[in-house]
Design a protein around this motif. Structure first.
Motif, PDB file in Angstrom:
ATOM      1  N   GLU B 323       0.824  -1.201   0.000  1.00 48.33           N
ATOM      2  CA  GLU B 323       0.000   0.000   0.000  1.00 48.33           C
ATOM      3  C   GLU B 323       0.862   1.255   0.000  1.00 48.33           C
ATOM      4  O   GLU B 323       0.564   2.222  -0.700  1.00 48.33           O
ATOM      5  N   SER B 324       1.946   1.242   0.777  1.00 47.59           N
ATOM      6  CA  SER B 324       2.757   2.459   0.871  1.00 47.59           C
ATOM      7  C   SER B 324       3.413   2.788  -0.466  1.00 47.59           C
ATOM      8  O   SER B 324       3.528   3.945  -0.848  1.00 47.59           O
ATOM      9  N   LYS B 327       0.421   3.695  -3.040  1.00 51.15           N
ATOM     10  CA  LYS B 327      -0.229   4.949  -2.653  1.00 51.15           C
ATOM     11  C   LYS B 327       0.639   6.124  -3.115  1.00 51.15           C
ATOM     12  O   LYS B 327       0.127   7.124  -3.620  1.00 51.15           O
TER      13      LYS B 327
END
Lengths: 467, 467
Positions: B323-324, B327
């Motif tokens: 996700e990091s 994102k």
């Protein structure tokens, strides 16, 4: 339609243009084959057949034809089924079979650029040699790729891989006014104006002349396994298809077949089919890169078939058996044709969830209309091929029953949210059914688009939606 | 263009039609946002904004607008980048964000039917809950699906899965004359006349109003792994991309990014990126159904990257790290925007084999034109997003250098066989570049098609190819 009658002067001009007597055929030189396609319900001779060798020649022909109002009919291998490549208004037929060169294999972009006359089987063999894969796989392997693009042919692997449209990245096109132009190109994404490329695909030679195609290739799957699954009844076989789709197992192909068609194929090929214990079969294909991956895929489906009442699951993992099964499948059309005096076809497509309902209906109307119907097809993608057989019927009875059967079949397809043609196209023969099926607005737009491309209506008149 | 000036009588009629004051905004009620899109180079206020709730309402609006010659501009979430949803001739803006219902998930056909105002992130989350997958993945998750279809948005997973076009099976459309009709449907194959559905896709709201879409879904891949690969230089990173394509490993996504853009994203998100040791990165994604299958895929590519000089290969196999990274990638546009005073964008697409040449060129013209350019994008599919930054330049210098940079970039893209837009579209802002890029015949056909659909030029005038 106010076309000019093709005369000696026109012939002389075209002979001077091409400067190769063997490529300009007129009068008795025109083989009977050129007057019809594979299902010869539609028949009309061109005045001249020109075996072109370049876009430049086509461009000159189109310019001359436009100036003198002579209709032009594009023609590939003539394997179509709906009369799209028949010269309804006579005039000039442009045969592309000599434009059969593979121009470039681009391994950096995973594309191949071909001329329209390359045969599907040639293309498939060529890319496989290079460890690459052209997924569209219509049964008729001796069709040209130009013809495949013109009908947006689908084939057996559409369940997993989609149809011809999904593999055409760019097209060189000769427009009806003779201009040579490109739609699309070697780009994976494109949002640069209206999608003229996709408009060309499936337009059955009415909007322009495909003279080059850039096709997308995939890495060749390393492992392919087929399952031949006998069922005690057609109903049981076909009811299993929606279950397979719902299981999300994503087979490459799901075909259904019945014993009588298999027997036709055996007779036609002079070769026996691996299994004949049963009335109805599903034939499934799975592909992937390792045996484990493919096994994991088919294992679930095999169990599902048995739960649904399959008598057995025959795994075809040798090249020999694979070939014997799929060769039979590929010969179905010819085999059925050989089993009767004459036939016509229906190529409707319905949502996959309704494929069993449609097959059952096809079976049931045989009694109702008193006519034999054989069917097979792409159960996994909802595209069924049904053949209405004439057998010993008189002209009058045949015409009446055949039309009645067709009307009923298309009506049923419409009710199920389907369309007239999944992959064979509309051509000349299916126009009345298209008109019943499409909303008036769509027909109006199609006719308008035809006028934008071909205001003089020179290219392939009387096809698709045009009177 | 001879449009009628919108007046009090028109407003009264529309208020009577909609009968909901909160859904008809005029004058001061019209938020400034409605005068532009995400890159506000194009700006113009509509006279009225109507937040529609049904195809029926749109149909009535179109009929009224046609009768009185009032232009209508369709609008989704307003996240476009080229001014396609800006009301250049004022008049009526039709906002579809309240038409945001998911109408049907059909697990038997693996389709979902949605209204156009459903947001991409809502759609993705909904289908994943049902173990299904909508592959198109543009960076802007708060765009509407109607907007995505109108620009044929591509996104990050196009390398493996294709673009929005490949997942649209059917569209309900309100035509400019107010007729409500369907193009396509729940069928996997279709060869029933010209492909009006694909003509609508990517037509940026100029041919008709999308009011429902049937989308194709796939089974959700069970396993996803990303690789973040630092390289010692941009050149080394980007030169590796064609090698990856040539290796036939078929990643889901191949993105490239540079440290300065990553730092912008960190600042914008207030979150740190997992790695910052290097100037340039490739970010790759692989998916499949088992860990082994995915490992087999990425193992080859990881080794290839190291052979090409990668400093490391960081495997992201936890949801948190995944996700990091993604994102940050998703925030690049906003982050770059925040790092300068103003910017404009280029969305060209080139054949994948030339992506390294294009990126190198983008880098080199910064000095030549004396302007900062930040770029990132879909290296694996040849679609690059380049942002030309204004920083502290005066109006005059900015205009001059920005145009010079754009001219050069588009010229280079053309030379490499590319197109003006890979996924953002043409809208209002990119018209001059489209005209330089497309053959005259294509422009003529596009203008002709527009006239067939919208003879009075009521719907979204001055967009794509229209003066």
């Amino acid at each position: 339609m106010g076309y000019k009658k093709f005369d000696e002067q026109d012939l002389a001009y075209l002979k001077e243009l091409i400067r190769d007597e063997e490529r300009v055929l007129a009068g008795n030189e025109i083989n009977e084959e050129y007057s019809h396609d594979e299902l010869s319900g539609t028949s009309s001779y061109p005045d001249v057949v020109i075996k072109v060798k370049s876009a430049g020649e086509i461009s000159e022909i189109m310019k001359y034809a436009g100036k003198h109002r002579i209709p032009v009919t594009p023609r590939g291998a003539g394997t179509g089924l709906v009369g799209a490549s028949v010269a309804m208004e006579h005039g000039i037929m442009v045969d592309t079979t000599l434009m059969n060169h593979i121009l470039e294999l681009d391994e950096d972009n995973l594309t191949i650029t071909v001329e329209p006359g390359v045969l599907l089987m040639e293309l498939a063999a060529y890319v496989e040699e290079h460890d690459l894969f052209y997924p569209p796989d219509p049964g008729e392997k001796s069709a040209t790729i130009g013809g495949n693009i013109s009908t947006n042919a689908g084939g057996m692997r559409a369940v997993k891989y989609g149809v011809t449209r999904d593999y055409v990245m760019g097209l060189e096109v000769v427009l009806p006014d003779g201009k040579i132009t490109w739609f699309g190109g070697k780009v994976v994404k494109n949002s640069s104006g209206y999608d003229l490329k996709d408009l060309m695909i499936g337009s059955e030679g009415t909007l322009g002349f495909i003279t080059k195609a850039i096709l997308k290739l995939l890495p060749l799957p390393k492992k392919i396994i087929s399952l031949l699954v006998p069922f005690p009844s057609l109903q049981k076989a076909i009811d299993t298809v929606p279950e397979i789709i719902r299981s999300k197992a994503l087979p490459t192909a799901v075909e259904f077949m019945q014993r009588e068609v298999i027997e036709d194929a055996e007779e036609y090929l002079g070769k026996s089919f691996p299994d004949k214990q049963s009335d109805a079969y599903l034939l499934l294909k799975f592909d992937g890169n390792t045996t484990e991956e493919v096994e994991r895929l088919y294992d679930r489906v095999a169990r599902l078939c048995l739960e649904q009442g399959a008598l057995d699951v025959l795994i075809s993992d040798t090249e020999e058996r694979e070939e014997s099964i799929w060769k039979a499948r590929g010969a179905f059309l010819e085999a059925i044709k050989g089993s009767t005096t004459y036939m016509d076809e229906v190529d409707m497509v319905v949502p996959r969830s309704h494929v069993n309902e449609m097959v059952t209906y096809l079976h049931s109307i045989q009694k109702e209309v008193e006519i034999r119907i054989k069917s097979f097809g792409h159960a996994g993608d909802g595209n069924l091929h049904a053949y209405v057989l004439r057998d010993g019927l008189s002209d009058e009875v045949w015409e009446q029953r055949m039309h009645e059967a067709m009307e009923k079949i298309y009506q049923k397809a419409r009710k199920l949210g389907g369309q007239v043609s999944g992959e064979h196209g509309i051509g000349f023969a299916k126009k009345p059914y298209l008109k019943e099926s499409l909303p008036e607005a769509s027909l109006r737009l199609m006719n308008g688009i035809k006028k934008v491309f071909d205001p003089e209506n020179i290219l392939n008149p009387h096809k698709i939606s045009e009177e």
